[in-house]
Design a protein around this motif. Structure first.
Motif, mmCIF file in Angstrom:
data_model
loop_
_atom_site.group_PDB
_atom_site.id
_atom_site.type_symbol
_atom_site.label_atom_id
_atom_site.label_comp_id
_atom_site.label_asym_id
_atom_site.label_seq_id
_atom_site.Cartn_x
_atom_site.Cartn_y
_atom_site.Cartn_z
ATOM 1 N N GLN A 1 0.772 -1.046 0.080
ATOM 2 C CA GLN A 1 -0.058 0.021 0.022
ATOM 3 C C GLN A 1 0.769 1.155 0.054
ATOM 4 N N VAL A 2 0.706 2.006 -1.034
ATOM 5 C CA VAL A 2 1.642 3.253 -1.164
ATOM 6 C C VAL A 2 1.047 4.290 -0.209
ATOM 7 N N GLN A 3 1.881 5.051 0.537
ATOM 8 C CA GLN A 3 1.600 5.953 1.235
ATOM 9 C C GLN A 3 2.441 7.217 1.104
ATOM 10 N N LEU A 4 1.926 8.525 1.305
ATOM 11 C CA LEU A 4 2.868 9.441 1.261
ATOM 12 C C LEU A 4 2.097 10.434 2.512
ATOM 13 N N VAL A 5 3.294 10.732 3.424
ATOM 14 C CA VAL A 5 2.951 11.238 4.810
ATOM 15 C C VAL A 5 3.576 12.569 4.837
ATOM 16 N N GLU A 6 3.035 13.809 4.746
ATOM 17 C CA GLU A 6 3.452 15.040 4.821
ATOM 18 C C GLU A 6 3.621 15.469 6.338
ATOM 19 N N SER A 7 4.650 16.266 6.616
ATOM 20 C CA SER A 7 4.855 16.921 7.969
ATOM 21 C C SER A 7 5.682 18.173 7.804
ATOM 22 N N GLY A 8 5.549 18.882 8.933
ATOM 23 C CA GLY A 8 6.325 20.054 9.050
ATOM 24 C C GLY A 8 5.436 21.362 8.870
ATOM 25 N N GLY A 9 3.964 21.222 8.778
ATOM 26 C CA GLY A 9 3.272 22.394 8.810
ATOM 27 C C GLY A 9 2.989 23.056 9.960
ATOM 28 N N GLY A 10 2.373 24.067 10.113
ATOM 29 C CA GLY A 10 2.100 24.899 11.433
ATOM 30 C C GLY A 10 1.651 26.217 11.265
ATOM 31 N N LEU A 11 1.838 26.935 12.296
ATOM 32 C CA LEU A 11 1.519 28.307 12.305
ATOM 33 C C LEU A 11 2.892 29.156 12.469
ATOM 34 N N VAL A 12 3.000 30.095 11.530
ATOM 35 C CA VAL A 12 4.210 30.992 11.075
ATOM 36 C C VAL A 12 3.846 32.393 10.904
ATOM 37 N N GLN A 13 4.490 33.411 11.548
ATOM 38 C CA GLN A 13 4.277 34.679 11.136
ATOM 39 C C GLN A 13 4.659 35.286 9.670
ATOM 40 N N ALA A 14 3.990 36.021 9.011
ATOM 41 C CA ALA A 14 4.455 36.439 7.808
ATOM 42 C C ALA A 14 5.889 36.796 7.789
ATOM 43 N N GLY A 15 6.718 36.525 6.704
ATOM 44 C CA GLY A 15 8.072 36.632 6.556
ATOM 45 C C GLY A 15 8.794 35.454 7.226
ATOM 46 N N GLY A 16 8.052 34.689 7.970
ATOM 47 C CA GLY A 16 8.949 33.692 8.162
ATOM 48 C C GLY A 16 8.969 32.229 7.257
ATOM 49 N N SER A 17 9.628 31.143 7.811
ATOM 50 C CA SER A 17 9.978 30.064 7.018
ATOM 51 C C SER A 17 9.246 28.826 7.655
ATOM 52 N N LEU A 18 9.164 27.697 6.625
ATOM 53 C CA LEU A 18 8.737 26.479 7.207
ATOM 54 C C LEU A 18 9.242 25.347 6.135
ATOM 55 N N ARG A 19 9.568 24.293 6.491
ATOM 56 C CA ARG A 19 10.162 23.276 5.694
ATOM 57 C C ARG A 19 9.163 21.810 5.895
ATOM 58 N N LEU A 20 8.487 21.527 4.719
ATOM 59 C CA LEU A 20 7.783 20.560 4.779
ATOM 60 C C LEU A 20 8.305 19.370 4.038
ATOM 61 N N SER A 21 8.147 18.097 4.680
ATOM 62 C CA SER A 21 8.602 16.687 4.376
ATOM 63 C C SER A 21 7.466 15.927 3.842
ATOM 64 N N CYS A 22 7.832 15.102 2.970
ATOM 65 C CA CYS A 22 6.854 14.100 2.438
ATOM 66 C C CYS A 22 7.455 12.796 2.270
ATOM 67 N N GLN B 1 -1.389 21.238 7.190
ATOM 68 C CA GLN B 1 -1.927 22.765 7.276
ATOM 69 C C GLN B 1 -0.832 23.696 7.658
ATOM 70 N N VAL B 2 -0.703 24.627 6.616
ATOM 71 C CA VAL B 2 0.154 25.827 6.994
ATOM 72 C C VAL B 2 -0.574 26.982 7.065
ATOM 73 N N THR B 3 -0.520 27.721 8.287
ATOM 74 C CA THR B 3 -1.135 29.061 8.334
ATOM 75 C C THR B 3 -0.098 30.253 8.526
ATOM 76 N N VAL B 4 -0.207 31.233 7.806
ATOM 77 C CA VAL B 4 0.667 32.455 7.890
ATOM 78 C C VAL B 4 -0.281 33.522 8.565
ATOM 79 N N SER B 5 0.325 33.875 9.700
ATOM 80 C CA SER B 5 -0.433 35.057 10.174
ATOM 81 C C SER B 5 0.191 36.417 9.914
ATOM 82 N N SER B 6 -0.774 37.511 9.807
ATOM 83 C CA SER B 6 -0.221 38.879 9.293
ATOM 84 C C SER B 6 0.408 39.630 10.630
#
Length: 124
Positions: free
Chosen positions: A1-22, A119-124
Motif C-alpha cells: 500500500q502506497v502512502q505519502l505522509v506530509e509533515s512540517g506544517g504549522g503556524l508562522v508569522q508573515a516573513g517566516g519560514s517552514l520546511r515541509l517533508s513528504c 496545514q500551513v497557516t501564515v499570520s499577518s
C-alpha cells in the motif's frame, strides 16, 4: 500500500519560514516525478511546485517562485518543500503528490498518489 505522509506544517508569522517533508512508503519513487499542491479554504486545489526524478528539473507556480524550493532525497524516498518569506496568502493545506508513470512533471497529467495534507497557516 502506497502512502505519502506530509509533515512540517504549522503556524508562522508573515516573513517566516517552514520546511515541509513528504515521506513515501509502499514503493520507491526514485524514478518518478513528485510535487506539492495546496488548497486554501473556499478555493480549488492549485499547483505549487514539482520536481523530476533526478531533481535536475524543477517547476514553480509564479506565486511562489523565488520563495519556495523543492528538493528530494531518493535514498530516503522523501521530497521537501522549503518555504521562505511566507505570506498570509500562502495559508492552505499542502499536499504531496507522486506520479506512478512519469519521471518528469507533466502539467496536463494528474499525479497518481496523494498525501493527506498538512496545514500551513501564515499570520499577518
Amino acid at each position: 500500500q502506497v502512502q505519502l505522509v506530509e509533515s512540517g506544517g504549522g503556524l508562522v508569522q508573515a516573513g517566516g519560514s517552514l520546511r515541509l517533508s513528504c515521506a513515501a512508503s509502499g514503493r520507491t519513487f526514485s524514478h518518478n516525478a513528485m510535487g506539492w499542491f495546496r488548497q486554501a479554504p473556499g478555493k480549488e486545489r492549485e499547483f505549487v511546485t514539482a520536481i523530476s526524478w533526478s531533481g535536475s528539473n524543477t517547476y514553480y507556480a509564479d506565486s511562489v517562485k523565488g520563495r519556495f524550493t523543492i528538493s528530494r532525497d531518493n535514498a530516503k524516498n522523501t521530497v521537501y518543500l522549503q518555504m521562505n518569506s511566507l505570506k498570509p496568502e500562502d495559508t492552505a493545506v499542502y499536499y504531496c503528490a507522486a506520479s506512478r508513470r512519469y519521471s518528469d512533471y507533466r502539467p496536463n497529467y494528474e499525479f497518481d498518489y496523494w498525501g493527506q495534507g498538512t496545514q500551513v497557516t501564515v499570520s499577518s
